[in-house]
Design a protein around this motif. Structure first.
Motif, PDB file in Angstrom:
ATOM      1  N   LYS A  65       0.835  -1.210   0.000  1.00  0.00           N
ATOM      2  CA  LYS A  65       0.000   0.000   0.000  1.00  0.00           C
ATOM      3  C   LYS A  65       0.868   1.258   0.000  1.00  0.00           C
ATOM      4  O   LYS A  65       0.532   2.248  -0.650  1.00  0.00           O
ATOM      5  N   LEU A  66       1.974   1.227   0.736  1.00  0.00           N
ATOM      6  CA  LEU A  66       2.878   2.372   0.783  1.00  0.00           C
ATOM      7  C   LEU A  66       3.436   2.674  -0.606  1.00  0.00           C
ATOM      8  O   LEU A  66       3.523   3.841  -1.010  1.00  0.00           O
ATOM      9  N   PHE A  67       3.789   1.627  -1.344  1.00  0.00           N
ATOM     10  CA  PHE A  67       4.279   1.817  -2.712  1.00  0.00           C
ATOM     11  C   PHE A  67       3.215   2.499  -3.569  1.00  0.00           C
ATOM     12  O   PHE A  67       3.499   3.471  -4.274  1.00  0.00           O
ATOM     13  N   TYR A  94       9.978   1.967  -4.954  1.00  0.00           N
ATOM     14  CA  TYR A  94      10.204   0.555  -5.260  1.00  0.00           C
ATOM     15  C   TYR A  94      11.169  -0.069  -4.262  1.00  0.00           C
ATOM     16  O   TYR A  94      10.910  -1.158  -3.732  1.00  0.00           O
ATOM     17  N   PHE A  95      12.302   0.606  -4.002  1.00  0.00           N
ATOM     18  CA  PHE A  95      13.278   0.062  -3.065  1.00  0.00           C
ATOM     19  C   PHE A  95      12.703  -0.043  -1.658  1.00  0.00           C
ATOM     20  O   PHE A  95      12.987  -1.001  -0.935  1.00  0.00           O
ATOM     21  N   LEU A  96      11.913   0.925  -1.249  1.00  0.00           N
ATOM     22  CA  LEU A  96      11.289   0.870   0.067  1.00  0.00           C
ATOM     23  C   LEU A  96      10.391  -0.359   0.186  1.00  0.00           C
ATOM     24  O   LEU A  96      10.471  -1.109   1.156  1.00  0.00           O
ATOM     25  N   ARG A  97       9.557  -0.592  -0.824  1.00  0.00           N
ATOM     26  CA  ARG A  97       8.675  -1.766  -0.818  1.00  0.00           C
ATOM     27  C   ARG A  97       9.486  -3.057  -0.816  1.00  0.00           C
ATOM     28  O   ARG A  97       9.234  -3.961  -0.013  1.00  0.00           O
ATOM     29  N   LEU A  98      10.474  -3.138  -1.684  1.00  0.00           N
ATOM     30  CA  LEU A  98      11.269  -4.360  -1.804  1.00  0.00           C
ATOM     31  C   LEU A  98      11.995  -4.681  -0.513  1.00  0.00           C
ATOM     32  O   LEU A  98      11.977  -5.827  -0.042  1.00  0.00           O
ATOM     33  N   TYR A  99      12.595  -3.690   0.103  1.00  0.00           N
ATOM     34  CA  TYR A  99      13.399  -3.972   1.285  1.00  0.00           C
ATOM     35  C   TYR A  99      12.555  -4.158   2.540  1.00  0.00           C
ATOM     36  O   TYR A  99      12.999  -4.829   3.471  1.00  0.00           O
ATOM     37  N   ILE A 100      11.362  -3.634   2.590  1.00  0.00           N
ATOM     38  CA  ILE A 100      10.451  -3.985   3.692  1.00  0.00           C
ATOM     39  C   ILE A 100      10.098  -5.462   3.586  1.00  0.00           C
ATOM     40  O   ILE A 100      10.149  -6.202   4.583  1.00  0.00           O
ATOM     41  N   ILE A 101       9.782  -5.922   2.384  1.00  0.00           N
ATOM     42  CA  ILE A 101       9.467  -7.335   2.176  1.00  0.00           C
ATOM     43  C   ILE A 101      10.698  -8.197   2.470  1.00  0.00           C
ATOM     44  O   ILE A 101      10.587  -9.256   3.100  1.00  0.00           O
ATOM     45  N   ASN A 102      11.882  -7.753   2.063  1.00  0.00           N
ATOM     46  CA  ASN A 102      13.110  -8.497   2.341  1.00  0.00           C
ATOM     47  C   ASN A 102      13.340  -8.671   3.842  1.00  0.00           C
ATOM     48  O   ASN A 102      13.724  -9.753   4.289  1.00  0.00           O
TER      49      ASN A 102
END
Length: 143
Positions: free
Chosen positions: A60-62, A86-94
């Motif tokens: 949702k943030l993305f 994109y990086f924020l979403r990816l690294y939260i999931i990571n």
């Protein structure tokens, strides 16, 4: 544009491959972080809650950050904002996936294994898209 997507794909696939290798090493017990203390039920509940909150939050943030890009924004600024979101979403999931893998390695509890598997499924929604980036830039050009 193609270079931006190529860079994002590199991060995307690099993250999945690195975490999948770590996950497989833990599943096949080639790596174990077992300690004298065990992971408590309370920690397990918090891990489940954190996973269930962080995944939709990241997605949702993305979407929120992408919608927030004003029309008429310069192409380079729009690309930079897209990359940051994109990086924020990816690294939260990571971080969520890594946390579940580490907790699985510490405890051996299958709940953490399944949380890791569920978290890996979320990557299907995180692949960078040339079309999505083009749509953002196209909206900016129409303004």
């Amino acid at each position: 544009m193609k270079q931006v997507i190529k860079k994002l794909n590199f991060h995307f696939w690099g993250s999945i491959i690195a975490l999948a290798i770590l996950f497989l090493l833990v599943v096949f017990k080639l790596i174990s972080f077992k300690t004298a203390t065990s992971v408590t039920t309370t920690a397990e509940m918090y891990a489940i809650a954190l996973t269930l909150i962080a995944i939709p939050f990241a997605l949702k943030l993305f979407a929120y950050k992408i919608k927030k890009i004003p029309k008429g924004t310069d192409k380079s600024i729009a690309v930079k904002l897209y990359k940051n979101a994109y990086f924020l979403r990816l690294y939260i999931i990571n971080v969520v996936v890594l946390g579940n893998i580490v907790l699985f390695a510490l405890s051996g509890n299958k709940n953490f294994m399944w949380l890791s598997v569920i978290s890996f499924i979320v990557y299907m929604f995180c692949k960078p898209s040339q079309q999505e980036l083009d749509n953002i830039i196209q909206e900016d050009k129409n303004a």
